[in-house]
Design an enzyme around this catalytic site. Structure first.
Site, PDB file in Angstrom:
ATOM      1  N   TYR A 143       0.802  -1.207   0.128  1.00  0.00           N
ATOM      2  CA  TYR A 143       0.157  -0.095  -0.011  1.00  0.00           C
ATOM      3  C   TYR A 143       0.812   1.098  -0.030  1.00  0.00           C
ATOM      4  O   TYR A 143       0.513   2.304  -0.203  1.00  0.00           O
ATOM      5  CB  TYR A 143      -0.766  -0.070   1.125  1.00  0.00           C
ATOM      6  CG  TYR A 143      -1.998  -1.158   1.057  1.00  0.00           C
ATOM      7  CD1 TYR A 143      -2.390  -1.936   0.084  1.00  0.00           C
ATOM      8  CD2 TYR A 143      -2.661  -1.270   2.092  1.00  0.00           C
ATOM      9  CE1 TYR A 143      -3.227  -2.806   0.099  1.00  0.00           C
ATOM     10  CE2 TYR A 143      -4.034  -2.291   2.371  1.00  0.00           C
ATOM     11  CZ  TYR A 143      -3.849  -3.145   1.117  1.00  0.00           C
ATOM     12  OH  TYR A 143      -4.947  -3.945   1.243  1.00  0.00           O
ATOM     13  N   LYS A 193       3.208 -15.345   2.754  1.00  0.00           N
ATOM     14  CA  LYS A 193       3.072 -15.904   1.464  1.00  0.00           C
ATOM     15  C   LYS A 193       4.452 -16.079   1.030  1.00  0.00           C
ATOM     16  O   LYS A 193       4.955 -15.805  -0.125  1.00  0.00           O
ATOM     17  CB  LYS A 193       2.281 -14.816   0.217  1.00  0.00           C
ATOM     18  CG  LYS A 193       1.864 -15.937  -0.933  1.00  0.00           C
ATOM     19  CD  LYS A 193       0.784 -16.946  -0.769  1.00  0.00           C
ATOM     20  CE  LYS A 193       0.706 -17.439  -2.041  1.00  0.00           C
ATOM     21  NZ  LYS A 193      -0.167 -18.801  -2.016  1.00  0.00           N
ATOM     22  N   ASP A 225      -3.414 -18.031   2.032  1.00  0.00           N
ATOM     23  CA  ASP A 225      -4.577 -18.589   1.260  1.00  0.00           C
ATOM     24  C   ASP A 225      -5.242 -19.827   2.333  1.00  0.00           C
ATOM     25  O   ASP A 225      -6.221 -19.957   2.289  1.00  0.00           O
ATOM     26  CB  ASP A 225      -4.356 -19.215  -0.009  1.00  0.00           C
ATOM     27  CG  ASP A 225      -2.781 -19.832  -0.278  1.00  0.00           C
ATOM     28  OD1 ASP A 225      -2.165 -19.723   0.893  1.00  0.00           O
ATOM     29  OD2 ASP A 225      -2.459 -20.441  -1.374  1.00  0.00           O
ATOM     30  N   ASP A 249      -5.669  -6.604   5.894  1.00  0.00           N
ATOM     31  CA  ASP A 249      -7.149  -6.136   5.474  1.00  0.00           C
ATOM     32  C   ASP A 249      -7.923  -7.046   5.005  1.00  0.00           C
ATOM     33  O   ASP A 249      -8.805  -6.841   5.404  1.00  0.00           O
ATOM     34  CB  ASP A 249      -6.394  -5.125   4.251  1.00  0.00           C
ATOM     35  CG  ASP A 249      -7.515  -4.266   3.857  1.00  0.00           C
ATOM     36  OD1 ASP A 249      -8.568  -4.160   4.239  1.00  0.00           O
ATOM     37  OD2 ASP A 249      -7.088  -3.630   2.713  1.00  0.00           O
ATOM     38  N   ASP A 253     -11.296  -8.587   7.541  1.00  0.00           N
ATOM     39  CA  ASP A 253     -12.760  -8.384   7.326  1.00  0.00           C
ATOM     40  C   ASP A 253     -13.442  -9.643   7.161  1.00  0.00           C
ATOM     41  O   ASP A 253     -14.712  -9.888   7.575  1.00  0.00           O
ATOM     42  CB  ASP A 253     -12.811  -7.709   5.895  1.00  0.00           C
ATOM     43  CG  ASP A 253     -13.231  -6.204   6.013  1.00  0.00           C
ATOM     44  OD1 ASP A 253     -12.860  -5.789   7.120  1.00  0.00           O
ATOM     45  OD2 ASP A 253     -13.862  -5.653   5.168  1.00  0.00           O
TER      46      ASP A 253
END
Ligand code: NAD
Length: 361
Positions: A143, A193, A225, A249, A253
């Protein structure tokens, strides 16, 4: 007489104003109960600030936030301000606060209260007793990495972002996570990852190295994942999860939905000093001004503030116990209501929590 604490309070827009009102009732009740002193400094941010002075994050609000022991925030935004330039959109205030207070750790607890199991979209036997703390790194990663942008090369467009972490950034968030795990069930899961990303391999290496400072905490690693799947299939295995900005992020959620309503979930954003506390929901313009909002996420954010910024863990636990008692007594706002429960508005819910806080030992 207890110690005094200065809290910068930014109600913001929409239901932000309504839920903050209820959270302040709870702080007032706590002051009566314990003799602690809370000096509340109210400031403008978001659309309300834009309307008042053309700036969603005025300098006075920043000063207020910097001078306070903690920041308590409602929510910002709404359709009224959606057409504005990105630079003066209400949401800029949130990014500004995070940046200026250097809030690099975002903590989101996900608890499924027994009384609210029916509100979860998952089966009761899967969500029973869920108590997860997700810690998301907030100021690094893809980001913020450079280079970034869209450029044209040989007549075609190429979009670029850079996933980057320094070892200092990883170490400081890892320490927050290990310290949090130490206060809980002493199990930390780091999510990355590392099988395909070098920045994630560094993440894994530095988290592992940092773990040597916390031999009493059991550290595991998982690919993102796999974690996304397991959060739905076997969420009860998780205690504290620490992860990067982008993975956090998305996973936070996903985890939030396990609890059923967005109106139940608090959050804390912590830096080297100070912290900002807010519900994870937005300004909910669809229900604003109608006494329909669930204030419990904001009240539980107050509990996090007491614990993490004001060194008042007993008082934090008392607020959480009062919330639990209100749910046990059957009070429900519309978002978590079911047949047979007592349907209340935001104000009555705030009153009920404040009353329980005063009456329980
Ligand atoms: P939202 O979280 O405001 O609302 C999503 C849905 O959840 C709505 O149906 C709303 O009624 C419901 N809801 C949210 N909080 C609730 C509560 N406490 N009690 C009961 N129901 C609740 O998300 P949105 O609709 O996507 O965004 C609305 C505005 O809020 C936008 O301007 C957005 O940019 C802004 N926003 C702000 C924040 C923030 O301030 N941190 C976060 C998300 C969205």
């Amino acid at each position: 007489m207890g110690q005094r604490h200065t809290i910068a309070v930014f109600p913001g827009d929409g239901i932000g104003v309504e839920v903050i009102r209820e959270a302040v009732k709870v702080l007032d009740a706590l002051a009566v109960k314990t003799g602690a002193g809370f000096d509340l400094e109210y400031g403008l941010i978001g659309g309300a600030a834009y309307d008042a002075c053309g700036d969603p994050f005025p300098a006075e609000s920043l000063e207020m936030a910097l001078a306070a022991d903690a920041v308590l925030l409602g929510a910002v935004g709404g359709p009224k301000w959606e057409g504005l330039d990105y630079g003066v959109r209400p949401e800029r205030a949130l990014l500004g606060l995070r940046e200026k207070l250097n809030l690099f750790a975002n903590l989101r607890p996900v608890n499924v209260y027994d009384e609210l199991i029916a509100a979860s979209p998952l089966k009761p036997e899967i969500v029973q007793g869920i108590d997860i703390l997700i810690i998301r790194e907030l100021t690094g990663d893809v980001y913020f990495g450079r280079p970034r942008g869209i450029r044209v090369e040989n007549g075609r467009r190429i979009g670029v972002n850079t996933m980057v972490y320094t070892e200092e950034e990883i170490r400081r968030i890892a320490r927050v996570a290990f310290a949090a795990a130490r206060q809980r069930r002493k199990r930390l899961l780091s999510v990355d990852k590392a099988n395909v990303l070098e920045s994630a391999q560094l993440w894994r290496d530095v988290v592992t190295e940092t773990g040597r400072e916390y031999p009493d905490v059991e550290l595991r690693h998982m690919y993102v994942d796999n974690c996304a799947m397991q959060l739905i299939s076997r969420p009860a295995q998780f205690d504290v999860i620490v992860t990067t900005n982008m993975f956090g992020d998305i996973l936070s959620d996903e985890a939030a939905m396990i609890a059923g309503s967005i109106g139940m979930l608090p959050s804390a954003s912590l830096g080297e000093r100070g912290g900002m506390y807010e519900p994870i929901h937005g300004a909910a313009p669809d229900i604003a001004g109608r006494d329909l909002a669930n204030p419990l996420a904001t009240i539980l954010s107050v509990a996090m503030m007491l614990r993490h910024s004001l060194a008042m863990p007993r008082e934090a636990a008392a607020v959480e116990a009062a919330v639990r008692q209100v749910l046990r007594d059957g009070y429900r706002t519309k978002d978590i209501h079911h047949e047979g429960a007592i349907l209340v508005g935001a104000a009555a819910m705030g009153d009920a929590v404040a009353a329980r806080l005063l009456s329980i030992g």
